[in-house]
Design a protein around this motif. Structure first.
Motif, PDB file in Angstrom:
ATOM      1  N   ARG A 102       0.820  -1.221   0.000  1.00 61.09           N
ATOM      2  CA  ARG A 102       0.000   0.000   0.000  1.00 61.09           C
ATOM      3  C   ARG A 102       0.855   1.274   0.000  1.00 61.09           C
ATOM      4  NH1 ARG A 102      -2.741  -3.500   3.648  1.00 61.09           N
ATOM      5  NH2 ARG A 102      -4.742  -4.172   2.823  1.00 61.09           N
ATOM      6  N   THR A 105      -0.937   4.591  -1.106  1.00 62.67           N
ATOM      7  CA  THR A 105      -1.744   5.223  -0.058  1.00 62.67           C
ATOM      8  C   THR A 105      -0.860   6.022   0.889  1.00 62.67           C
ATOM      9  OG1 THR A 105      -3.343   3.418  -0.189  1.00 62.67           O
ATOM     10  CG2 THR A 105      -3.400   4.787   1.792  1.00 62.67           C
ATOM     11  N   GLU A 371      -8.716   0.382  -2.092  1.00 60.84           N
ATOM     12  CA  GLU A 371      -7.326   0.361  -2.549  1.00 60.84           C
ATOM     13  C   GLU A 371      -6.977   1.700  -3.189  1.00 60.84           C
ATOM     14  OE1 GLU A 371      -3.747  -1.843  -2.865  1.00 60.84           O
ATOM     15  OE2 GLU A 371      -5.656  -2.551  -2.084  1.00 60.84           O
TER      16      GLU A 371
END
Length: 498
Positions: A102, A105, A371
């Protein structure tokens, strides 16, 4: 007697040294002597700067400029040598393929400058967890590789992967901001073979680690080898499909009517794509788009679905009475929504097919909002600003958050079929449907009920104030020719007959 003109640099270090001339007598240097000395100083400066530039270019050619680690070119060269000429020591080699979990992010939340600092810290931590002779490389983005040579036992590679994960889990201080990082690692052992196969094997093992929950490593094994071979065959078939090669089969589009509940008038179609494969048969709608491993192939397939759908529906609008307001719903996957070119691609397709943006309803599964939420939000807002409407699917099925309705600029909420089924017999489900419809109305959002199977369900949804619906009670999904026949038969009212 001596003279010493400086050897000057044009870079940040202005003086590199001095040029000196000595005479054995006590005579002053002549003008020619001084000119020769100045020339010697200039030549020396050019030589030093060229040597420095060559050294710097050689370093840049083999190293990642952000982290200072080896780059892909150096890794490939070293891996090729390791495969052909194993080091003295143990008989095994290993590649560890690491992808930061991730990272997009984190990068969006922290900012790109902090993201770069985080990548530098990750590179330093990986290097600290490996052996002195191991090569640590950054491929780009948030992908790193470690090449280990001379291993005595396969377990040595597992131990290194474990140490890397442990050191990455320790919290990172980025200018006062504390954050934590995890990674997914694929480990591929080798004793000779093809260097590119080794990289692909490590990559496949890394994706297995992600599928199994992230923050872990997976060792490439025979099961993964079989899956990897099957995936390569599938990728080749999908590429053939995307390029229109008949050997890859055909893309079949189905048109699922969207009906206004109170009038039962047809307002548009959801487009569902399936793959008719020569040997595999029908691959279920939408699955083959998500299956495409190559991003370019996936984009090409999605573009075909959009182009074919928009052209056909636009032809209906132009030629059939009462069809001028038809809406077409087309899905966008999370991979497409995180592509920086998605808005330009959609705009280009709308222009090519002469489709008004308000006639397009982009279908987004709620799971796609989880996501890389920041990038998805940016794409959806840009599409909406361009006039395209956004429909949120799977609402209530798994990841539901009421904040999604406000944050992601949603125009339509699709109530999942799981709530419609049995709602007449289960007060809890009916209460959920009522709550979603009421909330949507308060927010100025339309609702579509999915999977309506009976007249009683349709009637109850109308009483609750649900706007639109789909399902077997109204119509099954139609082929292109069947949908055209329906439109031609129904006339201006476009009423669907069960």
């Amino acid at each position: 007697m001596s003279r010493s003109p400086p050897i000057r640099s044009s870079g940040s270090d202005p003086i590199l040294g001095v040029a000196m001339m000595f005479r054995t007598d006590e005579k002053d240097p002549t003008e020619a002597d001084e000119g020769l000395l100045e020339l010697a100083a200039n030549v020396a400066a050019i030589c030093v700067e060229r040597t420095r530039a060559a050294t710097q270019l050689e370093h840049l050619a083999l190293h990642d400029p952000l982290t200072g680690l080896a780059n892909r070119a150096q890794l490939i060269d070293r891996l090729g040598h390791a495969v052909l000429h194993p080091r003295t020591g143990g008989p095994y080699g290993a590649v560890l393929f690491l992808d930061v979990d991730r990272f997009k992010t984190l990068n969006d939340r922290l900012g790109h400058a902090a993201g770069d600092n985080l990548l530098r810290e990750i590179g330093a931590r990986i290097r600290s967890a490996t052996r002195p002779g191991d090569l640590v490389a950054r491929l780009g983005g948030d992908e790193f590789l470690v090449l280990c040579e001379g291993l005595n036992d396969p377990e040595n590679a597992v131990e290194i992967a474990g140490r890397v994960l442990d050191t990455l889990r320790q919290r990172v201080d980025l200018g006062g901001t504390q954050t934590s990082v995890t990674a997914s690692i694929g480990v591929a052992l080798f004793q000779g073979g093809d260097p590119m196969d080794v990289l692909r094997n490590a990559d496949a093992a890394m994706y297995r680690a992600k599928e199994l929950g992230r923050d872990r490593f997976e060792l490439f094994d025979e099961t993964l080898r079989i899956e990897e071979q099957a995936r390569r065959v599938l990728d080749e078939e999908l590429r053939a499909l995307a390029e229109g090669d008949v050997a890859g089969g055909t893309v079949v589009l189905a048109y699922d009517p969207i009906v206004q509940i109170t009038t039962r008038h047809l307002v548009g179609f959801d487009v569902r794509a399936s793959w008719e494969h020569p040997q595999r048969g029908i691959v279920l709608p939408g699955e083959f788009l998500a299956t495409a491993d190559d991003a370019a192939v996936a984009a090409l397939l999605a573009e075909r679905v959009w182009s074919d759908s928009l052209r056909r529906v636009q032809r209906w609008r132009a030629s059939l009475p009462g069809a001028d307001g038809l809406v077409v719903g087309i899905p966008l996957t999370v991979r497409e929504l995180t592509d920086v070119q998605v808005v330009d691609r959609v705009a280009s397709l709308l222009a090519e097919t002469e489709t008004a943006p308000e006639h397009v309803l982009v279908q987004v599964a709620e799971s796609a909002l989880i996501e890389d939420a920041a990038t998805v939000e940016m794409s959806l807002r840009a599409l909406r600003d361009a006039g395209v409407r956004i429909a949120l699917g799977e609402f209530g099925a798994a990841h539901s958050s009421l904040l999604h309705l406000e944050r992601f600029a949603i125009d339509v909420v699709r109530i999942d079929a799981a709530f419609i089924a049995g709602m007449l017999d289960r007060p809890g489900r009916l209460a959920i449907v009522r709550a979603v419809v009421d909330l949507a109305k308060e927010l100025g959002i339309s609702t579509i009920a999915e999977g309506v199977r009976t007249a009683a369900e349709s009637e109850r949804l109308g009483e609750l104030g649900c706007d639109l619906a789909q399902g077997p009670w109204y119509s099954r999904a139609l082929t292109g020719s069947e949908a055209e026949t329906l439109l031609a038969r129904s006339g201006p009212k476009l009423e669907v007959v069960t």
